[in-house]
Design an enzyme around this catalytic site. Structure first.
Site, mmCIF file in Angstrom:
data_model
loop_
_atom_site.group_PDB
_atom_site.id
_atom_site.type_symbol
_atom_site.label_atom_id
_atom_site.label_comp_id
_atom_site.label_asym_id
_atom_site.label_seq_id
_atom_site.Cartn_x
_atom_site.Cartn_y
_atom_site.Cartn_z
ATOM 1 N N HIS A 1 0.135 100.764 26.889
ATOM 2 C CA HIS A 1 -0.493 99.648 27.618
ATOM 3 C C HIS A 1 -0.614 98.460 26.673
ATOM 4 C CE1 HIS A 1 -2.149 101.781 31.251
ATOM 5 N NE2 HIS A 1 -1.795 102.809 30.495
ATOM 6 N N GLU B 1 -3.120 100.830 23.353
ATOM 7 C CA GLU B 1 -3.218 99.449 23.814
ATOM 8 C C GLU B 1 -2.568 98.597 22.725
ATOM 9 O OE1 GLU B 1 -4.403 98.352 26.650
ATOM 10 O OE2 GLU B 1 -5.774 99.894 27.404
HETATM 11 O O1 0X9 Z 1 -8.118 100.536 32.032
HETATM 12 C C1 0X9 Z 1 -7.038 101.064 31.758
HETATM 13 O O2 0X9 Z 1 -6.349 101.667 32.577
HETATM 14 C C2 0X9 Z 1 -6.497 100.965 30.336
HETATM 15 N N1 0X9 Z 1 -6.730 99.646 29.800
HETATM 16 S S1 0X9 Z 1 -5.831 98.387 30.374
HETATM 17 O O3 0X9 Z 1 -6.366 97.160 29.811
HETATM 18 N N2 0X9 Z 1 -4.336 98.503 29.841
HETATM 19 O O4 0X9 Z 1 -5.842 98.417 31.790
HETATM 20 C C3 0X9 Z 1 -7.242 101.953 29.457
HETATM 21 C C4 0X9 Z 1 -7.128 103.373 29.893
HETATM 22 C C5 0X9 Z 1 -7.658 104.291 28.864
HETATM 23 N N3 0X9 Z 1 -7.674 105.631 29.309
HETATM 24 C C6 0X9 Z 1 -8.788 106.163 29.865
HETATM 25 N N4 0X9 Z 1 -9.860 105.469 29.944
HETATM 26 N N5 0X9 Z 1 -8.750 107.397 30.268
HETATM 27 ZN ZN ZN Z 2 -2.835 98.929 31.118
#
Ligand code: 0X9
Ligand code: ZN
Ligand code: CA
Ligand code: CA
Ligand code: CA
Length: 444
Positions: free
Chosen positions: A319, A392
């Site tokens: 990500h 990230e």
């Molecule tokens: O929110 C998300 O899906 C991810 N961040 S983003 O800014 N790329 O959208 C983080 C996901 C991390 N994984 C979990 N929280 N399980």
């Molecule tokens: Zn993301």
């Protein structure tokens, strides 16, 4: 409840205007105003906002629970993506929001040329360009690469898996590693990460001993684009749209899209870590795996169970942005939970910290940021016992481009993860070696 109703009315009222704007869209795109937040023009458009305050994980989870995406977490500030009514909702909750400038780029050269990056970012690959590059690399390195179409997106684009290994046409008894890219439409740098890895494996096999060993001793699955429809939609006008979800329509709503990283079938929707509202950026979908792209990839992963044993042992889901190495669970703030023992957690943390030491990212459990449910890493571990990480990527802050860093950084910021990816691949035969428990967990 009242907020939602007020917002519904506003959204309904804005709809007629929205149609007018949609008709005028090519004009609007041509006359884009550099530096202006897109939310200033179109009430439905998403823009970024800064919230200046120290925040605890619980407060961030409460903000995330309103359905906005949290893009950045710093000691004394947050950055969220929100449309205008969501921004209002956050202000009503007592937060002070400062709009941040939108990514400013001249739109791509000709108005007739759609589905392409702004000319200043021509170094990024749109879907057709990425497909051509993948086909070229697989053809040039057919001794170690094999491409497979594992299914279709909602709009019918191919979702592709490239297997990188010696003897790629046969299923050998080697630890398998899963690298997934681009669940979120606007996170285009992650596709470049996949292309970089394919190039690197192709060019350095037989030359660099680490690469050669990785390719010989593992079966590496690279899935360069999990959300091709969203990616194309994000660049379709020649200016960036800040789109996150896929583009699947939602029954009974004019808002399209499911947040694929809230749609995986493990504790789906359990914990206030996703939205039930189709208009939100973190909409979890009507049911687990309701996004066809998620179903395709989940079926692919389940298909790697051979003789009752999941062959994939570890993976990274790429990500942007914030420069983080994250491990599960996201649905709970607990370090351990059902299915996650102390040793599991310690192995996750040990390998995660080592990868972070090499790329300079910050390592942490994902719920230390904010709670999410239905994310891929929770499913990979909770359902498949795959050590699934989330990276990230660059940048760490909105100041360096946020979701849209300039194409000049692609080479530097993808190669930055070379060592971390190789570390995971090298650890994939026994993740518990990292905590000195190889004998206990990995002895045959
Ligand atoms: O929110 C998300 O899906 C991810 N961040 S983003 O800014 N790329 O959208 C983080 C996901 C991390 N994984 C979990 N929280 N399980
Ligand atoms: Zn993301
Ligand atoms: Ca450029
Ligand atoms: Ca092999
Ligand atoms: Ca195998």
């Amino acid at each position: 409840m009242r907020l939602r109703n007020r917002r519904d009315r506003r959204v309904a009222a804005a709809l007629a205007l929205g149609i007018a704007l949609a008709v005028a869209a090519p004009l609007t795109a041509g006359a884009s105003q550099p530096g202006r937040s897109p939310a200033a023009a179109d009430p439905e458009a998403v823009g970024q906002y800064e919230i200046r305050s120290k925040s605890a994980p619980s407060e961030r989870s409460a903000i995330a629970a309103t359905g906005v995406s949290i893009d950045e977490v710093k000691p004394d500030k947050l950055v969220v993506s929100a449309d205008r009514s969501q921004a209002r909702e956050l202000r009503t909750l007592g937060h002070e929001l400062k709009p941040l400038p939108a990514p400013s780029r001249e739109p791509s050269a000709s108005a007739a040329k759609v589905f392409d990056f702004p000319s200043a970012d021509a170094g990024y690959h749109n879907y057709a360009e990425a497909t051509a590059e993948i086909d070229r690399l697989v053809a040039a390195h057919s001794a170690i690469m094999h491409k497979q179409v594992i299914g279709k997106s909602y709009e019918g684009r191919d979702i592709v898996a490239v297997k990188v290994s010696d003897n790629p046409a046969s299923d050998e008894d080697e630890p398998e590693v899963l690298l997934t890219h681009h669940q979120h439409a606007r996170e285009h740098l992650t596709v470049e990460m996949a292309l970089y890895l394919l190039r690197e494996f192709g060019d350095d096999y037989g030359k660099d001993s680490r690469i050669t060993q990785a390719v010989a001793g593992r079966e590496i699955w690279i899935l360069p684009d999990l959300n091709p429809d969203g990616g194309e939609y994000d660049i379709a006008t020649g200016s960036y749209r800040m789109w996150r979800k896929n583009t699947q329509p939602n029954r009974g709503s004019s808002h399209r899209g499911t947040d694929m990283n809230r749609n995986w079938d493990y504790r789906w929707g359990c914990c206030n870590g996703s939205s039930t509202s189709p208009r939100d950026d973190t909409y979890r979908g009507a049911a687990p795996e309701s996004a066809p792209e998620v179903k395709v990839v989940a079926d692919f992963v389940r298909g790697r169970v051979v003789d009752g044993k999941q062959q994939i042992t570890a993976g990274i889901d790429f990500h942007t942005y914030s420069e983080l190495v994250l491990w599960p669970y996201g649905f709970t703030t607990g370090d351990t939970a059902p299915g996650m023992t102390r040793d599991d957690r310690d192995a996750f943390a040990a390998v995660g910290r080592k990868m972070a030491a090499s790329n300079g990212y910050k390592p942490m459990q994902s719920s230390d940021l904010y709670v999410t449910d239905g994310s891929i890493d929770d499913w990979l571990w909770g359902d498949q016992k795959v050590f699934g990480y989330t990276f990230e990527m660059y940048p760490s802050s909105n100041r360096d481009g946020g979701f849209y860093p300039p194409d000049e950084v692609i080479e530097r910021e993808t190669s930055r993860n070379r060592d971390a990816v190789l570390q995971l691949i090298e650890s994939a035969d026994c993740m518990y070696r990292s905590i000195g428990k190889e004998q206990q967990y990995c002895a045959d």
